[in-house]
Design a protein around this motif. Structure first.
Motif, PDB file in Angstrom:
ATOM      1  N   PRO A   1       0.842  -1.205   0.000  1.00 41.48           N
ATOM      2  CA  PRO A   1       0.000   0.000   0.000  1.00 41.48           C
ATOM      3  C   PRO A   1       0.874   1.251   0.000  1.00 41.48           C
ATOM      4  O   PRO A   1       2.037   1.221   0.424  1.00 41.48           O
ATOM      5  CB  PRO A   1      -0.809  -0.119   1.301  1.00 41.48           C
ATOM      6  N   PRO A   2       0.357   2.366  -0.497  1.00 43.68           N
ATOM      7  CA  PRO A   2       1.135   3.619  -0.512  1.00 43.68           C
ATOM      8  C   PRO A   2       1.664   3.964   0.876  1.00 43.68           C
ATOM      9  O   PRO A   2       0.933   3.947   1.866  1.00 43.68           O
ATOM     10  CB  PRO A   2       0.118   4.664  -1.000  1.00 43.68           C
ATOM     11  N   GLY A   3       2.973   4.252   0.911  1.00 40.78           N
ATOM     12  CA  GLY A   3       3.599   4.634   2.173  1.00 40.78           C
ATOM     13  C   GLY A   3       4.028   3.459   3.031  1.00 40.78           C
ATOM     14  O   GLY A   3       4.514   3.659   4.148  1.00 40.78           O
ATOM     15  N   LYS A   4       3.859   2.194   2.533  1.00 42.54           N
ATOM     16  CA  LYS A   4       4.230   1.021   3.327  1.00 42.54           C
ATOM     17  C   LYS A   4       5.202   0.148   2.536  1.00 42.54           C
ATOM     18  O   LYS A   4       5.492   0.405   1.372  1.00 42.54           O
ATOM     19  CB  LYS A   4       2.981   0.234   3.722  1.00 42.54           C
ATOM     20  N   HIS A   5       5.722  -0.913   3.205  1.00 40.18           N
ATOM     21  CA  HIS A   5       6.711  -1.808   2.599  1.00 40.18           C
ATOM     22  C   HIS A   5       6.249  -3.252   2.767  1.00 40.18           C
ATOM     23  O   HIS A   5       5.449  -3.563   3.684  1.00 40.18           O
ATOM     24  CB  HIS A   5       8.091  -1.625   3.242  1.00 40.18           C
ATOM     25  N   MET A   6       6.766  -4.131   1.907  1.00 41.23           N
ATOM     26  CA  MET A   6       6.401  -5.541   2.000  1.00 41.23           C
ATOM     27  C   MET A   6       6.880  -6.155   3.321  1.00 41.23           C
ATOM     28  O   MET A   6       6.257  -7.078   3.842  1.00 41.23           O
ATOM     29  CB  MET A   6       6.981  -6.331   0.816  1.00 41.23           C
ATOM     30  N   ARG A   7       7.967  -5.602   3.871  1.00 37.55           N
ATOM     31  CA  ARG A   7       8.445  -6.166   5.148  1.00 37.55           C
ATOM     32  C   ARG A   7       7.479  -5.868   6.296  1.00 37.55           C
ATOM     33  O   ARG A   7       7.562  -6.504   7.355  1.00 37.55           O
ATOM     34  CB  ARG A   7       9.838  -5.629   5.469  1.00 37.55           C
ATOM     35  N   ASP A   8       6.556  -4.886   6.105  1.00 32.85           N
ATOM     36  CA  ASP A   8       5.546  -4.633   7.135  1.00 32.85           C
ATOM     37  C   ASP A   8       4.595  -5.808   7.249  1.00 32.85           C
ATOM     38  O   ASP A   8       4.014  -6.044   8.319  1.00 32.85           O
ATOM     39  CB  ASP A   8       4.753  -3.364   6.800  1.00 32.85           C
ATOM     40  N   LEU A   9       4.401  -6.561   6.139  1.00 32.10           N
ATOM     41  CA  LEU A   9       3.508  -7.719   6.152  1.00 32.10           C
ATOM     42  C   LEU A   9       4.290  -9.007   6.443  1.00 32.10           C
ATOM     43  O   LEU A   9       3.872  -9.816   7.265  1.00 32.10           O
ATOM     44  CB  LEU A   9       2.797  -7.827   4.806  1.00 32.10           C
ATOM     45  N   PHE A  10       5.428  -9.173   5.718  1.00 32.97           N
ATOM     46  CA  PHE A  10       6.299 -10.337   5.929  1.00 32.97           C
ATOM     47  C   PHE A  10       7.701  -9.802   6.222  1.00 32.97           C
ATOM     48  O   PHE A  10       8.365  -9.252   5.325  1.00 32.97           O
ATOM     49  CB  PHE A  10       6.327 -11.240   4.686  1.00 32.97           C
ATOM     50  N   SER A  11       8.168  -9.940   7.432  1.00 29.32           N
ATOM     51  CA  SER A  11       9.422  -9.300   7.853  1.00 29.32           C
ATOM     52  C   SER A  11      10.625  -9.819   7.081  1.00 29.32           C
ATOM     53  O   SER A  11      11.625  -9.111   6.924  1.00 29.32           O
ATOM     54  CB  SER A  11       9.634  -9.514   9.362  1.00 29.32           C
ATOM     55  N   THR A  12      10.563 -11.061   6.580  1.00 31.01           N
ATOM     56  CA  THR A  12      11.719 -11.650   5.876  1.00 31.01           C
ATOM     57  C   THR A  12      11.492 -11.671   4.372  1.00 31.01           C
ATOM     58  O   THR A  12      12.119 -12.473   3.675  1.00 31.01           O
ATOM     59  CB  THR A  12      11.973 -13.076   6.398  1.00 31.01           C
ATOM     60  N   PHE A  13      10.603 -10.806   3.874  1.00 26.67           N
ATOM     61  CA  PHE A  13      10.255 -10.858   2.445  1.00 26.67           C
ATOM     62  C   PHE A  13      11.475 -10.605   1.573  1.00 26.67           C
ATOM     63  O   PHE A  13      11.684 -11.286   0.571  1.00 26.67           O
ATOM     64  CB  PHE A  13       9.158  -9.829   2.140  1.00 26.67           C
ATOM     65  N   VAL A  14      12.320  -9.611   1.914  1.00 23.50           N
ATOM     66  CA  VAL A  14      13.466  -9.256   1.076  1.00 23.50           C
ATOM     67  C   VAL A  14      14.462 -10.409   1.015  1.00 23.50           C
ATOM     68  O   VAL A  14      15.065 -10.694  -0.019  1.00 23.50           O
ATOM     69  CB  VAL A  14      14.129  -7.970   1.613  1.00 23.50           C
ATOM     70  N   GLU A  15      14.645 -11.116   2.133  1.00 22.81           N
ATOM     71  CA  GLU A  15      15.657 -12.180   2.163  1.00 22.81           C
ATOM     72  C   GLU A  15      15.148 -13.490   1.563  1.00 22.81           C
ATOM     73  O   GLU A  15      15.867 -14.147   0.807  1.00 22.81           O
ATOM     74  CB  GLU A  15      16.106 -12.438   3.613  1.00 22.81           C
ATOM     75  N   GLN A  16      13.912 -13.895   1.876  1.00 23.65           N
ATOM     76  CA  GLN A  16      13.469 -15.226   1.464  1.00 23.65           C
ATOM     77  C   GLN A  16      12.101 -15.256   0.786  1.00 23.65           C
ATOM     78  O   GLN A  16      11.581 -16.331   0.479  1.00 23.65           O
ATOM     79  CB  GLN A  16      13.424 -16.160   2.681  1.00 23.65           C
ATOM     80  N   GLY A  17      11.484 -14.093   0.551  1.00 19.66           N
ATOM     81  CA  GLY A  17      10.183 -14.085  -0.113  1.00 19.66           C
ATOM     82  C   GLY A  17       9.073 -14.371   0.879  1.00 19.66           C
ATOM     83  O   GLY A  17       9.112 -13.941   2.032  1.00 19.66           O
TER      84      GLY A  17
END
Length: 745
Positions: free
Chosen positions: A201-217
């Motif tokens: 969502p605008p102003g938010k990041h995927m790590r707000d939903l899944f904390s390890t999204f950047v590292e492991q999806g």
């Protein structure tokens, strides 16, 4: 009993206040349950819309690269390093981050000139089979891209493959949604559950939903559940992951083998539900209070109704005495009076004793003798047919003057006793005098019409009678009804639809609203002239049209002046030809109304004069304008009057031949045109010759719209300039023409 009735309003209000809390509790529970169940359905709709938007965005990029591929295939300049470098600015201008052109073996160069090898890349292998293919590249830590591979097909053979990379940021904007108060996370996954594209969502990041999204999806349990869903598309597209605290919706991204997944935290959805429940609760309480107020109001109204009824009965006598007319009761038209209101006798100037002495008890005696028989017959007929009595007659007042009366009444039937007639009578003498004044006014109006040379018409919409002034016959030579479908109307054929629209609009026009039409009519001299037709309706008190009046004015000179001004606005002042806007409009209208002339062609010539600036600089603008005019005359002599010829720039002209021609005929026309487009400017220092470079595009071979044909003819003109000027170049190469770029001198 009276005490109980007095307490009924209070008891009703108390019952309402006791019942409302139970109603409120049940209704709030139903609303909360409904909102909870509809949240998943709404998420499914949002998810499907995001999938559709993303698919359209990807297809748009594919279509853009498909167009580029066709363009490269048409150029036929080879696909080596130099060709790739030459095309790089064009690709970057279309938003491509990087691109490569490789041969059928997968070897080639990228936009920077560096060698590349895609021979074992799946996307290349797919494209080499003749199919446009898409894939994603990059990872979550680095910039990820949309990769598109397009085969370059020439004469049915795949000669090369264009591989283009688009930045994912623009595609991911199509995934953004504001649903659920900006708490919807959208991710595009492949069937293995690997994230390809995503949009928090605008102003938010995927790590707000899944904390390890950047590292492991995605978390393993979520990814595994989604893979199962992908394998079973018949299941519901939206569901709840209670363990992860998420609402989830899944929709396929058509044609690409990907899936759109939308996540909304259950806590965020519940917050929205709570907010809606609170609003609903507030609304229920407000409605309950309003219902109590309305109930109290109706109870008070009911209590007051009995008082009003008594007042009405008391006021009845005062109404009879205060009414402007008189009230009469009598047994029948030939019978005696049963009641005469004081106002009736006052209206005629009598006292009660004087009235009885003059007319006695007979109603019929009050009717003026010349009107008596017809009035009594009318009343008897209306009573027999159970109609309301409506009659107008005269009576003699005390002063001896005749007074016009309007009599309106009805028969009253009672259960016990004989029926009688009750009526109200009004003095309408002033109305009759007004009617007489109107008749005099109408006669005066008719006299004016007959004495002046104006075309005035009118129609009575009740009986359909149409009339016009005496000038009408002098102007048109015959009478016709301009307000109705009349075959006698001497109307110009092309104005038929306008007249029908005018007549329909006038039928529904409000009171005194003027309707106007400008059309061509044939006059008494059998020539068509422009006339302005204006008409308005006169309505009755109910708003229904009862009369139409209008005027017809000769505006032929005015229309001719307007036509002359419009012609001047669309013409070039230096040559008298169409200007750029008028030329484009004329060509576009011709192409819109004519089909492609298979197997022949229409031809568009774009003519650009060579070294015109040198003539202006050396001889001055006056000599330059004369040279332009001379060249324009050469163009006129070379084309027919129905061909479209226009000046679209300072030294640039356009000609569109509306004649169907073969390619060989177009070539011959172009050759003669280049040969004749010469003029010379001379001074003491010498002579300069003005020639022209001509570019030709053919319809439908090179396009079927003005823009397509002009762009291609313009490119051909520039090619003629580059090849040495004073020549003609055709845009395409065909079996019957010279190779592309070969000049015709």
């Amino acid at each position: 009993m009276p005490d109980i009735f007095k307490k009924l309003p209070l008891l009703a209000i108390l019952a309402c206040l006791v019942f409302v809390p139970f109603l409120f509790h049940n209704y709030t529970a139903d609303v909360t349950s409904s909102l909870s169940s509809s949240s998943l359905v709404r998420l499914g709709e949002v998810n499907a819309r995001a999938a559709s938007n993303f698919g359209q965005a990807v297809r748009a990029s594919m279509m853009e690269m498909s167009g580029m591929t066709k363009y490269l295939a048409q150029q036929g300049d080879g696909y080596g390093k130099n060709a790739v470098l030459a095309m790089a600015p064009l690709f970057y201008a279309h938003g491509v981050r990087r691109f490569s052109i490789v041969n059928s073996e997968g070897l080639g160069f990228d936009g920077s000139g560096a060698p590349v090898d895609y021979s074992r890349t799946p996307i290349f292998l797919q494209a080499r089979q003749g199919l446009t293919h898409v894939a994603a590249s990059g990872n979550r830590k680095e910039q990820h891209l949309l990769r598109i591979a397009n085969p370059l097909v020439v004469q049915g053979k795949i000669l090369a493959v264009l591989i283009s990379d688009f930045p994912a940021e623009e595609l991911e904007t199509s995934l953004e949604t504001w649903a659920f108060h900006n708490n919807t996370y959208n991710i595009v996954l492949d069937n293995a559950g690997h994230p390809l594209f995503w949009s928090p969502p605008p102003g938010k990041h995927m790590r707000d939903l899944f904390s390890t999204f950047v590292e492991q999806g995605l978390p393993d349990d979520v990814a595994e559940l989604l893979r199962q869903r992908f394998a079973q598309p018949e299941q519901k597209t939206f569901f709840q992951l209670e363990r992860a605290g998420l609402f989830v919706a899944v929709a396929p991204v058509e044609r690409f083998g990907w899936n759109m997944v939308s996540f909304v935290p259950i806590s965020a959805a519940n917050a929205i539900i709570s907010e809606q429940t609170l609003i609903t609760s507030d609304l229920v309480w407000r409605l309950s209070i309003l219902a109590a107020i309305i109930l109290t109001f109706f109870i008070l109204v009911e209590r007051n109704s009995s008082r009003k009824l008594r007042r009405q009965q008391e006021d009845y006598r005062s109404i009879i005495t205060s009414i402007s007319g008189g009230v009469l009761k009598f047994s029948d038209p030939d019978g005696a009076f049963l009641f005469i209101s004081p106002n009736y006798m006052k209206m005629l100037g009598f006292t009660e004793a004087e009235f009885k002495k003059t007319y006695g008890e007979s109603f019929a005696a009050t009717i003026y003798e010349p009107d008596r028989q017809s009035t009594l017959q009318l009343m008897r007929r209306q009573i027999k047919n159970d109609q309301t009595i409506n009659a107008e007659y005269r009576t003699r007042a005390k002063s001896g003057a005749l007074v016009w009366l309007y009599h309106k009444g009805c028969v009253i039937n009672i259960d016990h006793g004989r029926s009688y007639i009750q009526s109200i009578v009004f003095d309408i003498t002033s109305n009759k005098e007004s009617a007489l004044s109107k008749r005099i006014s109408d006669e005066r109006y008719q006299f004016i019409l007959e004495q002046h040379d104006i075309n005035i018409f009118e129609q009575n919409l009740i009986n359909g009678y149409f009339s016009c002034s005496s000038q009408w016959l002098h102007t048109f030579g015959k009478i016709f009804n301009i307000l109705e479908p009349d075959p006698a109307i001497p109307l110009y054929k092309e104005d038929q639809s306008k007249l029908i629209a005018f007549q329909q609009k006038l039928q529904h026009a409000p009171h005194q609203h003027k309707c106007m039409l400008e059309a061509r009519l044939r006059n008494a001299e059998n020539e068509y002239r422009w006339y302005r037709i204006e008409a308005s309706n006169i309505t009755n008190t109910q708003g229904a049209p009862i009369y139409t009046i209008g005027i017809i004015t000769d505006i032929d000179q005015q229309k001719n002046l307007e036509q002359q001004l419009r012609s001047q606005a669309s013409r070039d002042s230096g040559t008298g030809m169409r200007n750029k806007k008028a030329t484009e409009k004329a060509v576009s209208q011709f192409l819109d109304t004519h089909e492609a002339p298979h197997p022949d062609f229409y031809a568009m010539f774009v003519i650009d004069f060579d070294n015109f600036k040198a003539i202006n600089d050396r001889f001055g603008h006056a000599m330059g304008d004369k040279a332009i005019f001379d060249m324009a005359q050469i163009l006129r002599r070379n084309f027919r009057g129905v061909d479209i010829v226009g000046r679209i720039g300072g030294d640039e002209f356009l000609v569109f031949c509306t004649e169907k021609m073969t390619l060989s005929a177009i070539h011959e026309r172009a050759r003669l045109l280049v040969a004749q487009l010469h003029t010379q400017c001379t001074d003491q220092q010498g002579t300069l010759t003005l020639t022209a470079s001509v570019g030709v595009a053919c319809c439908p071979m090179d396009g079927t719209t003005y823009t397509e044909l002009f762009n291609k003819a313009d490119k051909a003109t520039y090619a003629a300039k580059r090849m040495g000027k004073n020549r003609c170049v055709f845009y395409k190469k065909t079996a019957t023409t010279e190779p592309q770029g070969t000049p015709m001198q």
